[in-house]
Design an enzyme around this catalytic site. Structure first.
Site, short mmCIF file in Angstrom:
data_model
loop_
_atom_site.label_atom_id
_atom_site.label_comp_id
_atom_site.label_asym_id
_atom_site.label_seq_id
_atom_site.Cartn_x
_atom_site.Cartn_y
_atom_site.Cartn_z
N GLU A 137 0.67 -1.35 0.04
CA GLU A 137 0.00 0.09 0.06
C GLU A 137 0.93 1.34 0.02
O GLU A 137 0.71 1.98 0.97
CB GLU A 137 -1.06 0.15 1.03
N GLU A 191 -4.65 -8.55 -0.62
CA GLU A 191 -5.33 -8.21 0.75
C GLU A 191 -6.69 -8.29 0.45
O GLU A 191 -7.23 -7.54 -0.45
CB GLU A 191 -4.72 -7.41 1.36
#
Length: 790
Positions: free
Chosen positions: A306, A543
């Site tokens: 991220e 994820e």
């Protein structure tokens, strides 16, 4: 011929009026062929299904005939079969060291140790056996920069590197493979997340002990908080706070926006802050590559979890973008955060949860009332705010207040005045630089996993010349509405669509059918935007998960996880219909009901060892149900799936309330001018049929023992010359299809003569409210008719 296993479950082929054949097949030798072509034993006409010494979810070289590699949007094995990779993030526990102390944070950050994360070596057999039983053998293995280099620049924790090498060396024994992901959230534990070591924060000039009081970071979650209603979900707001935003800006674009910040690197040479941080990051990642890059169980590496721009491209110093940056509790603007860090008490807006918009501004609050400065006097900025040093803002003595001096500072390059694009100017070049370093240590075959900024679609600017070879796109997906509210019920909303202007009534869904449709649309969008931007490139959802403590943690009191089961099923259905692989967040042995995953109040692990049997009472075979103890919502997680397909998957549908699944796949097309146009398809349901030669006739489908045990498996739809065998001990349905005509579509439906007890009802709006609406319409029509007759 159809074949039945003599194991615990019995099976019936219902079409073609043929009976199953009992018995265990003998091994069939491999056909001789050219040295550079691997041919599966099923190439022999006398091959009996299941004769290979492997199982569906075995990604070792024994199970795949060699190395897994990419082709188009697929992973394929050495036989050309399309491989569907399912697994877990291992593990949320890796975000914090073994000796993390909530009460003493930040403590002695140099002496932390991550040896034993995600679990001690002596526990590996238990956990790997459990994940193998659940069919989740593809791992996103989490490593943090802090774990490798916590003591100081260039001082590497060789004990930790030795530990992860020993752990990852075990993977082939369990049929597992992993990609090693460099994990970060909000830059570092010391700025409210995980990832980078403390010395990186100090190198920019921050005082670790003044970060929270000055409003530069939210650290309550690092001290064991994040569980109360007022603290729930605050940690992502840390990306906009001074410390994390400054660190990300310096890392990606320090040369452009912080050129005055000069520091000494590990060799004693004075360099810019961007070079200092990036060189240290690359050198650290090189140590990881040297430690595990040669292991057969390591398929590749992921650059960074991220990634975030920091202040780069921030549209205004006075406000963050509501559609991309979470607004909850006290949210200072960039300008306000500068003032707070410089020691000026500042009034900032306060946001609270609302509907239909997630939050709204409800009040203001005075932060840093004592005027604590976050910049160290002995630091490289000499106690001055870094952004004041670069004339982004200043303090007007006449007005006795802060003033903005360069409103568009982070939107245009300060020297060239050219418009900034974070992806093309900073991210893509660094991805390539990192790839070159990692490939030099391992091999060109190692796959690189990269992602865009969270919640963004794959950018169209990611053109071929800007991305490395052998790349996999690995975005994340969460249902942001449920994640934000930590609640799930019959009502769900498409936040992805709402944030992009979707008409609100189209974004609301009802019931389990609605949730499945909602999640399927969102996940399909992620995949198809990637195909549109990247072309035929594999997509793995790195994820995706659900909170176990949703609905105020009521399941921990009642032990009824029906809403978690429903939400997990909706998410898994979305992933299955998109025909993409994934690694679920997360398998965490240290999870418990009270502390959750023990990081910022999160509680995502569907396994809790505190709920499990002790290792001394476990059996470790794939058909050993004792391994299931400690698992929650397993009927939603552990599902059949086509692991290795001798063709190209077209459709897979599983209904967990009945245990029935349908699978369609096609033979490759001939490589002609008429078929090459198919390669332009961006649809998940219309994949290109141009494919390398497939040297296997055998498709392997994972069918979990916990579903099949003591039930008769019914196979329908196979061709007359097809055969099959189910082996419960290997949890694999082997299907051999002999029709190799180009573009031939194969169909199979698998069900059970004694379906499982449904975990819930698959309801929808009309099923729940249709009778009432019909009754109301009848009454209204009767009233209208009576009025007309009168």
């Amino acid at each position: 011929m159809a074949i039945s296993s003599s194991l615990d479950a019995s099976f019936v082929l219902v079409d073609n009026e043929r009976k199953p054949i009992e018995g265990t097949p003998e091994k069939i030798g491999r056909k001789e062929t050219k040295p550079d072509v691997t041919v599966h034993p099923s190439d022999s006409p006398s091959y009996v299904p299941g004769s290979v010494d492997s199982f569906a979810h075995d990604w070792s070289r024994k199970g795949t005939g060699g190395e897994l590699r990419t082709h188009g949007r697929h992973f394929i094995d050495a036989y050309g079969r399309v491989c569907s990779l399912r697994g877990v993030n291992l593990s949320g526990s890796c975000k914090s060291p073994v000796n993390h102390d909530h009460s003493d944070f930040p403590g002695d950050h140099k002496s932390v140790t991550f040896v034993g994360r995600p679990f001690p070596l002596e526990e590996a057999h238990e956990h790997f056996s459990r994940l193998r039983r659940w069919g989740l053998t593809f791992l996103r293995f989490l490593v943090t920069w802090e774990a490798v280099e916590h003591e100081g620049p260039g001082i590497y924790d060789t004990e930790y590197l030795d530990y992860i090498r020993k752990l990852l060396s075990l993977l082939p024994q369990y049929g597992m493979t992993a990609f090693v992901s460099l994990h970060q959230d909000v830059w570092s534990r010391y700025t409210g997340g995980s990832g980078a070591p403390a010395w990186t924060v100090e190198a920019v000039g921050f005082d670790l002990h003044a970060l929270e009081e000055s409003g530069a970071a939210w650290l309550t979650g690092m001290r064991g908080g994040g569980h109360t209603e007022s603290e729930r979900g605050l940690w992502p707001c840390g990306y906009q706070k001074l410390a994390a935003a400054t660190m990300s800006t310096c890392f990606w674009a320090g040369d452009a926006f912080a050129p005055k910040l000069r520091v000494k690197d590990k060799h004693g040479k004075e360099v810019g802050i961007q070079q200092f941080l990036q060189d240290a990051f690359l050198d650290m990642h090189e140590m990881i590559g040297k430690a595990v890059g040669d292991l057969p169980g390591v398929i590749g590496f992921e650059l960074m979890n991220e990634p975030h721009r920091g202040y780069v491209e921030v549209p205004s110093l006075h406000a963050f973008d509501y559609n991309t940056d979470l607004h909850l509790s006290a949210v200072p603007s960039a300008f306000e955060s500068f003032q707070l860090g410089a020691g000026h008490p500042t009034v900032v807006p306060v946001w609270t949860r609302s509907f239909p918009m997630p939050t709204r501004k409800t009040s203001t609050a005075l932060l840093n009332p004592k005027g604590r400065k976050v910049w160290r006097e002995d630091g490289p900025t000499k106690g001055q705010c870094l952004w004041e040093m670069h004339d982004v803002w200043g303090w007007c003595k006449n007005k006795d207040q802060a003033v903005v001096l360069r409103e568009s500072y982070f939107q245009k390059h300060p020297l060239t005045n050219e418009k900034i694009d974070w992806y093309t100017q900073f991210y893509y070049p660094f991805v390539q630089k990192w790839t070159d370093r990692m490939r030099a240590l391992s091999s060109p075959e190692k796959i690189v996993f990269v992602e865009a900024i969270p919640n963004e679609f794959c950018p169209a600017s990611w053109t071929p010349e800007r991305r490395p070879s052998n790349m996999v796109y690995a975005p994340h997906w969460y249902d942001l509405n449920a994640l934000f509210a930590k609640a799930f019920g019959d009502f769900s909303a498409n936040v992805q669509g709402l944030s992009r202007g979707m008409f609100p009534l189209k974004a609301f869904y009802w019931g389990q059918k609605g949730a499945r449709e909602n999640f399927s649309l969102q996940i399909r969008n992620l995949a198809e935007y990637a195909y549109k931007s990247l072309g035929e490139t594999p997509v793995i959802i790195g994820e995706c998960g659900i909170p176990m403590d949703m609905n105020r943690g009521e399941a921990f009191e009642t032990d009824d996880f029906k809403w978690q089961a429903r939400m997990m099923d909706a998410m898994m259905t979305g992933l299955e219909t998109a025909l993409i692989g994934f690694t679920l967040w997360n398998y965490n042995p240290y999870n418990d009901d009270r502390a959750g995953d023990d990081w910022n109040g999160e509680n995502f692990s569907w396994f809790s060892r505190k709920r499990a049997l002790p290792p001394s009472l476990l059996y470790y075979e794939q058909d050993a149900p004792s391994l299931d103890n400690g698992g929650r919502v397993l009927s939603s997680v552990v599902r059949p799936y086509p692991a290795k397909t001798a063709g190209i998957p077209l459709r897979f549908e599983y209904e967990m309330t009945t245990g029935t699944f349908k699978f369609e796949w096609a033979n490759p097309a001939k490589k002609t001018e008429t078929t090459t146009s198919l390669a332009k398809s961006t649809s998940v349901s219309n994949p290109p049929l141009v494919h390398p030669a497939i040297t296997s006739f055998e498709t392997e489908i994972f069918v979990p023992s916990q579903l099949a045990h003591s039930r008769k498996l019914v196979v329908d739809g196979l061709g007359r010359d097809d055969s099959y065998r189910y082996d419960e001990k290997r949890q694999t349905l082997f299907i051999v299809s002999r029709d190799v005509a180009p573009e031939k579509v194969h169909h199979v439906t698998v069900s059970f003569d004694s379906p499982p007890t449904p975990a819930f009802v698959v309801n929808d709006f009309w099923g729940d409210f249709g009778p009432r609406i019909f009754s109301l319409v009848v009454v209204l029509l009767a009233i209208l008719a009576g009025w007309i007759l009168l």
